[in-house]
Design a protein around this motif. Structure first.
Motif, PDB file in Angstrom:
ATOM      1  N   ILE A   1      47.379  -3.233 -68.426  1.00  0.00           N
ATOM      2  CA  ILE A   1      47.772  -2.107 -67.194  1.00  0.00           C
ATOM      3  C   ILE A   1      46.961  -0.862 -66.600  1.00  0.00           C
ATOM      4  O   ILE A   1      46.985  -0.539 -65.451  1.00  0.00           O
ATOM      5  CB  ILE A   1      49.342  -1.540 -67.551  1.00  0.00           C
ATOM      6  N   GLN A   2      46.627  -0.198 -67.457  1.00  0.00           N
ATOM      7  CA  GLN A   2      45.445   0.886 -67.250  1.00  0.00           C
ATOM      8  C   GLN A   2      44.440   0.591 -66.571  1.00  0.00           C
ATOM      9  O   GLN A   2      43.898   1.209 -65.941  1.00  0.00           O
ATOM     10  CB  GLN A   2      45.399   1.421 -69.476  1.00  0.00           C
ATOM     11  N   ARG A   3      43.747  -0.857 -67.338  1.00  0.00           N
ATOM     12  CA  ARG A   3      43.129  -1.512 -66.760  1.00  0.00           C
ATOM     13  C   ARG A   3      42.814  -1.829 -64.837  1.00  0.00           C
ATOM     14  O   ARG A   3      42.179  -0.833 -64.522  1.00  0.00           O
ATOM     15  CB  ARG A   3      41.941  -2.410 -67.869  1.00  0.00           C
ATOM     16  N   LEU A   4      43.954  -2.602 -64.939  1.00  0.00           N
ATOM     17  CA  LEU A   4      44.163  -2.499 -63.740  1.00  0.00           C
ATOM     18  C   LEU A   4      44.833  -1.656 -62.555  1.00  0.00           C
ATOM     19  O   LEU A   4      44.511  -1.776 -61.428  1.00  0.00           O
ATOM     20  CB  LEU A   4      45.236  -3.708 -63.725  1.00  0.00           C
ATOM     21  N   SER A   5      45.150  -0.765 -62.894  1.00  0.00           N
ATOM     22  CA  SER A   5      45.298   0.382 -62.410  1.00  0.00           C
ATOM     23  C   SER A   5      44.232   1.447 -61.935  1.00  0.00           C
ATOM     24  O   SER A   5      44.140   2.331 -60.494  1.00  0.00           O
ATOM     25  CB  SER A   5      45.849   1.341 -63.007  1.00  0.00           C
ATOM     26  N   GLU A   6      42.708   1.890 -62.741  1.00  0.00           N
ATOM     27  CA  GLU A   6      42.187   1.954 -62.233  1.00  0.00           C
ATOM     28  C   GLU A   6      41.453   1.230 -61.359  1.00  0.00           C
ATOM     29  O   GLU A   6      40.026   1.693 -60.605  1.00  0.00           O
ATOM     30  CB  GLU A   6      41.059   1.959 -63.679  1.00  0.00           C
ATOM     31  N   GLU A   7      41.618  -0.218 -61.051  1.00  0.00           N
ATOM     32  CA  GLU A   7      40.503  -0.701 -60.384  1.00  0.00           C
ATOM     33  C   GLU A   7      41.021  -0.576 -58.960  1.00  0.00           C
ATOM     34  O   GLU A   7      42.685  -0.231 -58.623  1.00  0.00           O
ATOM     35  CB  GLU A   7      40.216  -2.362 -60.648  1.00  0.00           C
TER      36      GLU A   7
END
Length: 88
Positions: A82-88
């Motif tokens: 979730i964290q990684r996808l929110s940063e993309e």
């Protein structure tokens, strides 16, 4: 349905506390091909060499099993995903 120690369908407490997301399933013809392509630090303990990983894989799965194909299953914690996808 009552959950008990004999009930293999009961949710695992560890799974509930640390949910995982399947991010990839890669198929290889051999353990060597897998170790050439995958991040070996994600497969074995810190400091384990590629040759040690290969030996461990072959100790667990004999040549006739390896010949059926090798799968690498990549998991990521749901929170990290979730964290990684929110940063993309």
């Amino acid at each position: 349905m009552k959950e008990n120690d004999d009930d293999h369908t009961a949710p695992s407490p560890a799974r509930a506390e640390h949910p995982q997301a399947l991010t990839a399933v890669n198929e290889y013809e051999s353990f060597e091909e897998m170790l050439n392509a995958e991040d070996t630090t994600a497969i074995g303990e810190a400091g384990t060499t590629r040759d040690q990983l290969l030996a461990v894989c072959r100790d667990i799965y004999p040549p006739e099993k390896e010949a059926l194909g090798v799968f690498a299953i990549n998991l990521e914690s749901s929170a990290e995903l979730i964290q990684r996808l929110s940063e993309e």
